[in-house]
Enzyme design. Structure first.
Site, mmCIF file in Angstrom:
data_model
loop_
_atom_site.group_PDB
_atom_site.id
_atom_site.type_symbol
_atom_site.label_atom_id
_atom_site.label_comp_id
_atom_site.label_asym_id
_atom_site.label_seq_id
_atom_site.Cartn_x
_atom_site.Cartn_y
_atom_site.Cartn_z
ATOM 1 C CD GLU A 186 -28.285 11.477 7.047
ATOM 2 O OE1 GLU A 186 -28.620 11.333 5.862
ATOM 3 O OE2 GLU A 186 -28.986 12.071 7.897
ATOM 4 C CE LYS A 192 -30.275 15.256 14.007
ATOM 5 N NZ LYS A 192 -31.751 15.311 14.126
ATOM 6 C CB THR A 245 -35.882 3.406 12.812
ATOM 7 O OG1 THR A 245 -36.758 4.435 13.271
ATOM 8 C CG2 THR A 245 -36.655 2.112 12.758
ATOM 9 N NE ARG A 273 -34.314 18.580 13.904
ATOM 10 C CZ ARG A 273 -34.537 17.748 12.890
ATOM 11 N NH1 ARG A 273 -35.758 17.466 12.482
ATOM 12 N NH2 ARG A 273 -33.528 17.187 12.260
ATOM 13 C CB VAL A 316 -43.320 14.083 9.333
ATOM 14 C CG1 VAL A 316 -42.141 13.840 10.264
ATOM 15 C CG2 VAL A 316 -44.043 15.360 9.705
ATOM 16 C CG ASP A 366 -37.132 10.893 6.605
ATOM 17 O OD1 ASP A 366 -37.083 9.824 5.967
ATOM 18 O OD2 ASP A 366 -37.111 10.961 7.834
ATOM 19 C CE LYS A 416 -39.871 6.630 5.474
ATOM 20 N NZ LYS A 416 -39.653 7.467 6.635
#
Lengths: 346, 346
Positions: A62, A75, A90, A118, A230, A233, A237
């Protein structure tokens, strides 16, 4: 920083680790969290593009760009669940900050470690607005690469001093306890999710498998807790049973993205959620009362990476924690790129 | 290449120049052109995403990703016409090649010079299929950073040995002639566009202003020539009078993008154009006869950058033209990112 136009400051993995340790992990997390809050308060200035994903059978690559009109950041990040089998992360990432006015990159940096920081700082920012007052105990279910960062961010920003750790792989919990040994937590290794959540004010779920799993079932979730989700995402999943979602007040980073990638992909597309920036900016209420279940459905958003890049750049100046990278061709005469090439010869 | 998982080969500007000179500019252009042709022949395998653009008052920053299913590439590139006033390049770029299977970057490189080379190689590939047989004379209108690269690519791939140069700034033409002195061209500096195109088999337009200008008017364009339109490459920036377009058979890289960015933004959205890959793959005809005017409306497409990155990587192995960049965190245990951070301490 250099004034040579060809040079871009570069923060390698080694420099990043040394910088974080020189500043102090908890101070780094706190200052990064403050930068995230600052940027979330000016949410409307950001260009919120969807991430540009290239999916394959094994994972995804991504690009996550955003801009505040003055500075541009992006990013590069992959997500390949099977990588652990080949000794790879991963998730690995790097990022760039650039000047919107001239388009020149002004920072290139590793972001695997920076993203871990972050993500934890973001979770702690959310918890400051959502967790029950006086929270001191956090369960962490899933004790992989993100667990210690979460623990320290919640220590620095929320006041957590007691941890209840559980992972299906007991060696992961042991690793987590060992790594956190010097930070003054009261740590308990738990035998299951039910054991872990007992007495916890905050439950953090951070498992890594790329599939829908039910890490937490509805009966385990008592009134008043804050859930920091968390691990769920990406599409397909999730970690939480949908009944938990229905009992919770749900807070997200950016709803259009979270509806695709977060826990709420299990809910109808019109299920009410609150974007966290509204709480931080004082436009919406976070925690209302002591019995409410709050849920931060975290997926990670480009603005957080922007904040991380911006914070990193602000602490770099005058330090030795970067190298000069000869990334941009800079001929004496901008029209004479070819002449520069010829003059590089012997 | 290194087997250390944290390391990504990096080609700096300095290494790129030395690599290109070591291989030889014309050989580099020829081999790069062959790689582009190879990739254009398997056009259907590429993931053709639109570029992700972040526009501002002064310019644009773009991410151009693509993938062939095995390898992923993207280029970061800016376009800031006013940069020349501050001694910067109007276009600067860098790029990354990555492994789709594990998402890890396998090459990071400057792409300002590499883009100049691939743009010229692409133009020459198009001309091999479109220019009149036996073409030896090329006019180049706009003698900035791209001009010499075009000249050498057309020498190496098409057989051009005579150049007619014109630029509104005579010093740009003088620079171009000086730089090309050692390459055996017959070079004539011309007093205007009309003078430049006289007797030319191929006309290359490569001006840089970010605005619609009429570099070529219809009366200047005689039958049988090939026009290589390089400079009109973003919304609002064109170089050719629309009457020329209407008399030409138009070839493009990727029609959806060219209709927004190329010369054909001046034409109705359904004006017929041919995608060049179809000509290269033998599915469409390039030049039919000696009186036809052919036009390559070049804007630059992600697949060309992919080819450039792929070619670069193929010639790097075993050379000294790259550095090892410590870009990816690589803990011994992928779950133990935090432990790696702690161990970086004194």
């Amino acid at each position: 920083m250099s004034v040579q136009l060809n040079v871009v400051p570069f923060v390698s993995v080694d420099k990043m680790m040394k910088l974080v340790l020189a500043i102090g992990i908890e101070r780094f997390l706190s200052e990064l969290a403050a930068t995230i809050e600052e940027d979330f308060r000016r949410w409307h200035v950001f260009d919120k593009q969807p991430r540009v994903a290239s999916h394959s059978a094994d994972g995804v690559i991504e690009l996550m760009p955003t801009s505040d009109g003055t500075t541009y950041g992006f990013k590069y990040v992959n997500g390949h669940p099977k990588n652990a089998h080949s000794g790879r992360q991963t998730v690995a990432a790097f990022g760039v900050l650039a000047d919107v006015g001239n388009g020149y990159p002004m920072l290139l940096t590793e972001m695997t470690i920076l993203t871990a920081l972050r993500t934890a700082a973001m979770s702690a920012v959310a918890a400051r607005h959502l967790a029950p007052k006086g929270a001191r105990t956090m369960a962490i279910i899933g004790n992989g690469a993100q667990a210690e960062f979460q623990a320290l961010a919640f220590k620095a920003l929320v006041g957590i001093d007691s941890l209840r750790l559980y992972d299906i792989d007991a060696s992961a919990s042991a690793k987590c306890r060992r790594n956190l040994g010097r930070f003054g937590f009261d740590i308990r290794l738990c035998s299951g999710a039910a054991d872990a959540v007992e007495g916890a004010d905050i439950v953090t779920t951070a498992t890594a498998d790329k599939q829908s799993a039910t890490i937490l079932t509805d009966n385990l979730v008592g009134p008043g807790i804050h859930i920091n989700a968390v691990g769920g995402d990406c599409p397909g999943k999730t970690e939480l049973h949908p009944d938990i979602l229905r009992r919770s007040d749900i807070f997200v980073e950016y709803a259009p993205q979270t509806r695709l990638e977060g826990e709420i992909q299990q809910l109808p597309a019109d299920h009410p959620v609150t974007e966290l920036w509204r709480v931080i900016a004082g436009e919406a209420t976070g925690r209302r009362d002591g019995r409410q279940i709050t849920l931060f459905d975290s997926v990670g958003f480009a603005v957080e990476d922007f904040s991380a890049l911006r914070y990193l750049r602000s602490v770099l100046a005058g330090t030795r924690f970067f190298e000069d990278l000869d990334l941009l061709a800079d001929p004496d005469d901008p029209r004479d790129l070819f002449g520069m090439l010829l003059r590089a010869g012997p």
